[in-house]
Design an enzyme around this catalytic site. Structure first.
Site, PDB file in Angstrom:
ATOM      1  N   GLU A  43      11.418  -3.600  11.967  1.00  0.00           N
ATOM      2  CA  GLU A  43      12.576  -3.110  11.216  1.00  0.00           C
ATOM      3  C   GLU A  43      13.810  -3.075  12.123  1.00  0.00           C
ATOM      4  OE1 GLU A  43       9.749  -1.445  11.753  1.00  0.00           O
ATOM      5  OE2 GLU A  43       8.875  -0.743   9.857  1.00  0.00           O
TER       6      GLU A  43
ATOM      7  N   ASP B  46       0.804  -1.226   0.000  1.00  0.00           N
ATOM      8  CA  ASP B  46       0.000   0.000   0.000  1.00  0.00           C
ATOM      9  C   ASP B  46       0.840   1.281   0.000  1.00  0.00           C
ATOM     10  OD1 ASP B  46       0.983  -0.496   2.546  1.00  0.00           O
ATOM     11  OD2 ASP B  46      -0.778   0.320   3.555  1.00  0.00           O
TER      12      ASP B  46
HETATM   13  C1  UGA Z   1       3.680  -0.134   9.064  1.00  0.00           C
HETATM   14  C2  UGA Z   1       4.965  -0.515   8.327  1.00  0.00           C
HETATM   15  O1  UGA Z   1       4.980   0.120   7.054  1.00  0.00           O
HETATM   16  C3  UGA Z   1       4.962  -2.040   8.154  1.00  0.00           C
HETATM   17  O2  UGA Z   1       6.008  -2.430   7.322  1.00  0.00           O
HETATM   18  C4  UGA Z   1       5.044  -2.670   9.535  1.00  0.00           C
HETATM   19  O3  UGA Z   1       5.014  -4.074   9.403  1.00  0.00           O
HETATM   20  C5  UGA Z   1       3.821  -2.205  10.323  1.00  0.00           C
HETATM   21  O4  UGA Z   1       3.701  -0.778  10.331  1.00  0.00           O
HETATM   22  C6  UGA Z   1       3.919  -2.680  11.743  1.00  0.00           C
HETATM   23  O5  UGA Z   1       4.753  -2.120  12.459  1.00  0.00           O
HETATM   24  O6  UGA Z   1       3.182  -3.575  12.153  1.00  0.00           O
HETATM   25  P1  UGA Z   1       1.185  -0.225   8.191  1.00  0.00           P
HETATM   26  O7  UGA Z   1       0.936   0.617   7.012  1.00  0.00           O
HETATM   27  O8  UGA Z   1       0.758   0.291   9.519  1.00  0.00           O
HETATM   28  O9  UGA Z   1       2.679  -0.634   8.245  1.00  0.00           O
HETATM   29  O10 UGA Z   1       0.603  -1.698   8.027  1.00  0.00           O
HETATM   30  P2  UGA Z   1      -0.044  -2.413   6.785  1.00  0.00           P
HETATM   31  O11 UGA Z   1       0.254  -1.732   5.509  1.00  0.00           O
HETATM   32  O12 UGA Z   1      -1.458  -2.691   7.129  1.00  0.00           O
HETATM   33  O13 UGA Z   1       0.720  -3.828   6.804  1.00  0.00           O
HETATM   34  C7  UGA Z   1       2.066  -3.995   6.378  1.00  0.00           C
HETATM   35  C8  UGA Z   1       2.122  -5.069   5.289  1.00  0.00           C
HETATM   36  O14 UGA Z   1       1.702  -6.314   5.840  1.00  0.00           O
HETATM   37  C9  UGA Z   1       1.236  -4.781   4.095  1.00  0.00           C
HETATM   38  O15 UGA Z   1       1.893  -5.137   2.893  1.00  0.00           O
HETATM   39  C10 UGA Z   1       0.016  -5.651   4.339  1.00  0.00           C
HETATM   40  O16 UGA Z   1      -0.634  -6.086   3.161  1.00  0.00           O
HETATM   41  C11 UGA Z   1       0.587  -6.829   5.131  1.00  0.00           C
HETATM   42  N1  UGA Z   1      -0.362  -7.404   6.119  1.00  0.00           N
HETATM   43  C12 UGA Z   1      -1.051  -6.602   6.970  1.00  0.00           C
HETATM   44  C13 UGA Z   1      -0.533  -8.776   6.190  1.00  0.00           C
HETATM   45  O17 UGA Z   1       0.072  -9.523   5.407  1.00  0.00           O
HETATM   46  N2  UGA Z   1      -1.412  -9.291   7.123  1.00  0.00           N
HETATM   47  C14 UGA Z   1      -2.132  -8.498   7.973  1.00  0.00           C
HETATM   48  O18 UGA Z   1      -2.929  -9.031   8.794  1.00  0.00           O
HETATM   49  C15 UGA Z   1      -1.940  -7.120   7.899  1.00  0.00           C
HETATM   50 MN    MN Z   2       0.953   0.155   5.013  1.00  0.00          MN
END
Ligand code: UGA
Ligand code: MN
Length: 248
Positions: A188, A104
């Site tokens: 990270e 995203d």
């Molecule tokens: C932020 C950071 O950009 C992430 O890289 C980090 O893992 C996350 O915070 C964290 O600290 O947990 P954010 O935009 O808040 O990310 O989170 P998402 O974009 O919802 O998720 C990160 C990635 O994991 C996405 O590519 C999403 O598709 C994936 N994801 C999310 C899953 O594979 N499973 C889930 O249940 C939620």
């Molecule tokens: Mn994200």
């Protein structure tokens, strides 16, 4: 060198639009191998067909978030996925660079040439991160990373965003037991700390970290669709029946 671009993804209304946008970004990038890892028990046929359609070299994997984390409010998102990709890289690659590219974000294609020749770890600014709107290494007049700028320092040694660094395959192979920890917000930092790098190992990119080539855009989340209207008799046998299949 090939860029192994690791994208964790999970089923939600915005999944296909987000992956479509990223796929079309990657069409503009030479020598990229897209590792798409679904947080799911099965591989989605829609994603498989998307990957096939764009012709980007890719690997389609699945790795579910462990059950115990699914219930928590703050989840370690994308960790199981990224760790599965690290295993894949360790078994299949000898050189190149690994980049964790969430589904995203917005990527300027200039970013990829910045990271391509990473020796150990390279870093650059990420826009739209926290209230200060930015996360970046602090680079001095000698071109060295001397500190970090981030709206959420949280006692981290490497307060950087997932989209703000890349690691060489060589280092990933050398540090063969290093994975991302299941600690929300510290994925990270935990990963980078275990790689045992010194500040001098960090290669600042994007013109000494003066340019923003990636943004933590986030997609507005949509409620799951209400299917009852289209399920009515009125639409039976029409295109609406077919469209419903694409709606999450
Ligand atoms: C932020 C950071 O950009 C992430 O890289 C980090 O893992 C996350 O915070 C964290 O600290 O947990 P954010 O935009 O808040 O990310 O989170 P998402 O974009 O919802 O998720 C990160 C990635 O994991 C996405 O590519 C999403 O598709 C994936 N994801 C999310 C899953 O594979 N499973 C889930 O249940 C939620
Ligand atoms: Mn994200």
């Amino acid at each position: 060198p090939v860029i192994y671009l690791v994208t964790p993804t999970y089923r939600r209304p915005e999944q296909i639009p987000d992956l479509t946008r990223l796929a079309q970004t990657l069409l503009n990038v030479p020598a990229v191998h897209w590792i798409v890892v679904e947080d799911s028990s099965t591989l989605s046929p829609a994603i498989a067909s998307l990957l096939k359609r764009y012709g980007i070299p890719h690997t389609h994997l699945k790795a579910q978030m462990p059950e115990k984390y699914k219930k928590s409010k703050l989840k370690p998102r994308g960790v199981a996925n990224r760790n599965a990709a690290l295993d894949w890289v360790r078994s299949n690659c000898k050189s190149g660079v690994v980049y964790f590219a969430d589904d995203d974000n917005t990527y300027d294609i200039r970013l990829f040439e910045e990271m391509r020749f990473t020796k150990k770890v390279s870093m650059w600014p990420v826009g739209l991160v926290t209230k200060v709107g930015l996360s970046s290494p602090v680079v001095n007049d000698k071109g060295l990373v001397v500190d970090f700028f981030d709206g959420w320092m949280a006692n981290r040694k490497f307060p950087v965003d997932m989209a703000g660094f890349a690691v060489s395959v060589q280092l990933v192979l050398e540090k063969s037991d290093v994975y991302m920890p299941y600690v929300p917000g510290h994925e990270e930092d935990g990963f980078l700390k275990k790689l045992d790098i010194t500040p001098a190992d960090i290669e600042p990119k994007a013109d000494r970290c003066t340019q923003i080539f990636v943004w933590h855009t986030q997609t507005k989340s949509n409620s799951p669709a209400n299917r009852t209207t289209a399920a009515g008799k009125r639409y039976k046998g029409t295109n609406i029946d077919i469209l419903q299949e694409w709606v999450v």
